[in-house]
Design a protein around this motif. Structure first.
Motif, PDB file in Angstrom:
ATOM      1  N   ALA A 122      37.649  50.714  31.512  1.00 16.92           N
ATOM      2  CA  ALA A 122      36.654  49.391  31.221  1.00 16.92           C
ATOM      3  C   ALA A 122      38.252  48.577  30.808  1.00 16.92           C
ATOM      4  O   ALA A 122      37.864  46.739  31.342  1.00 16.92           O
ATOM      5  N   LYS A 123      39.691  48.952  30.464  1.00 12.99           N
ATOM      6  CA  LYS A 123      40.681  48.307  30.321  1.00 12.99           C
ATOM      7  C   LYS A 123      41.206  47.507  31.848  1.00 12.99           C
ATOM      8  O   LYS A 123      41.367  46.618  31.815  1.00 12.99           O
ATOM      9  N   SER A 124      40.607  48.261  32.710  1.00 15.13           N
ATOM     10  CA  SER A 124      40.968  47.872  34.637  1.00 15.13           C
ATOM     11  C   SER A 124      40.406  47.367  35.015  1.00 15.13           C
ATOM     12  O   SER A 124      40.599  47.364  36.173  1.00 15.13           O
TER      13      SER A 124
ATOM     14  N   ASN B 106      36.182  31.638  32.366  1.00 10.61           N
ATOM     15  CA  ASN B 106      35.514  31.339  33.398  1.00 10.61           C
ATOM     16  C   ASN B 106      34.772  32.544  33.751  1.00 10.61           C
ATOM     17  O   ASN B 106      34.043  33.274  34.880  1.00 10.61           O
ATOM     18  N   GLY B 107      34.055  32.895  32.701  1.00 12.86           N
ATOM     19  CA  GLY B 107      33.263  34.139  32.094  1.00 12.86           C
ATOM     20  C   GLY B 107      33.623  35.229  30.993  1.00 12.86           C
ATOM     21  O   GLY B 107      34.363  34.803  30.604  1.00 12.86           O
ATOM     22  N   GLY B 108      32.405  36.186  31.450  1.00 15.40           N
ATOM     23  CA  GLY B 108      32.162  36.817  29.718  1.00 15.40           C
ATOM     24  C   GLY B 108      31.452  36.640  29.244  1.00 15.40           C
ATOM     25  O   GLY B 108      30.784  34.967  28.976  1.00 15.40           O
ATOM     26  N   PRO B 109      31.074  37.225  27.752  1.00 18.51           N
ATOM     27  CA  PRO B 109      31.936  38.404  28.153  1.00 18.51           C
ATOM     28  C   PRO B 109      31.382  39.418  28.432  1.00 18.51           C
ATOM     29  O   PRO B 109      29.560  39.324  29.176  1.00 18.51           O
TER      30      PRO B 109
ATOM     31  N   LEU C  27      38.735  41.360  33.933  1.00 20.09           N
ATOM     32  CA  LEU C  27      39.815  41.246  32.593  1.00 20.09           C
ATOM     33  C   LEU C  27      40.934  40.442  33.012  1.00 20.09           C
ATOM     34  O   LEU C  27      41.760  38.998  32.195  1.00 20.09           O
ATOM     35  N   LYS C  28      40.582  40.096  34.186  1.00 17.56           N
ATOM     36  CA  LYS C  28      42.389  39.768  35.027  1.00 17.56           C
ATOM     37  C   LYS C  28      42.006  38.789  35.275  1.00 17.56           C
ATOM     38  O   LYS C  28      42.705  37.599  36.042  1.00 17.56           O
ATOM     39  N   ASN C  29      40.951  38.093  35.877  1.00 15.91           N
ATOM     40  CA  ASN C  29      40.682  37.352  37.061  1.00 15.91           C
ATOM     41  C   ASN C  29      39.667  35.802  36.321  1.00 15.91           C
ATOM     42  O   ASN C  29      38.654  35.221  36.811  1.00 15.91           O
ATOM     43  N   SER C  30      39.328  35.837  35.165  1.00 10.75           N
ATOM     44  CA  SER C  30      38.170  35.313  35.156  1.00 10.75           C
ATOM     45  C   SER C  30      39.003  33.871  34.454  1.00 10.75           C
ATOM     46  O   SER C  30      38.329  33.162  33.127  1.00 10.75           O
TER      47      SER C  30
END
Length: 213
Positions: free
Chosen positions: A109-111, A94-97, A115-118
């Protein structure tokens, strides 16, 4: 007790071997507790591999080289850590990069919540190059090895000090972690010793062929 892997440099086409080591675990995130765990891991590994020379690669390493080789500190270019660039290269269903992550401090960046909601991770894209999700460690290992090779002073020091094995105390495969900077470092050293580094990094497909057979 806990079990963590040690990644050994090998002289064959496998490039590295993974050795699982059990040791006493100290709970807590303080530097003192983390370093006790590193000591326990290394001591138990060396008890059965006394001829080996092992380096912890993480921000908690007691060796300055190990700290510099952490993905949080290793830079793809000035001011941009490998960790931030890796996180900013992820493509999700659902997105990125999310390329705006690249250049942010590693810990932020890691948090990043996206990165957890896509949705599910489906691949990677960095500077016009696309990488598949599988083999799972392919993009990370290629990214780490190529970045380290470009940091000549660090690469030279790593090779000159003749380490045979590497650890990352934060890497816990039991929690679903896949990529490990200690594994990538072992691959770098093995490729260098076998005179395969230039060929492997000449093209990312060469890296896939040589490292993953």
């Amino acid at each position: 007790m806990a079990t963590r892997p040690v990644f050994e440099v090998t002289a064959d086409e496998k490039l590295f071997a993974r050795c699982e080591v059990q040791f006493k675990w100290f709970d807590g995130r303080s530097l003192e507790k983390v370093r006790k765990n590193i000591h326990g891991l290394h001591e138990n590994y060396l008890a059965t591999h006394p001829d080996k020379k092992v380096l912890e690669i993480s921000t908690k390493s007691e060796d300055d080289l190990g700290v510099k080789l952490s993905a949080f500190n290793l830079e793809i270019r000035e001011g941009v850590s490998l960790e931030s660039a890796f996180q900013g290269s992820k493509i999700f269903k659902n997105g990125g990069p999310f390329t705006d992550i690249i250049g942010k401090p590693s810990v932020y960046a890691k948090s990043d919540g996206r990165l957890k909601n896509s949705g599910a991770l489906i691949g990677f894209s960095f500077e016009g190059k696309n990488f598949p999700l599988y083999p799972q460690t392919y993009f990370y290992n290629w990214f780490y090895v190529s970045t380290l090779a470009a940091n000549k002073n660090l690469a030279d020091e790593l090779l000159e000090r003749n380490f045979d094995a590497f650890t990352d105390i934060a890497f816990n495969p039991n929690r679903g972690k896949v990529n490990c900077q200690a594994e990538a470092a072992a691959i770098f050293v093995s490729l260098s010793r076998q005179n395969l580094l230039s060929e492997a990094l000449d093209d990312e497909k060469n890296f896939l062929r040589i490292v993953y057979k």
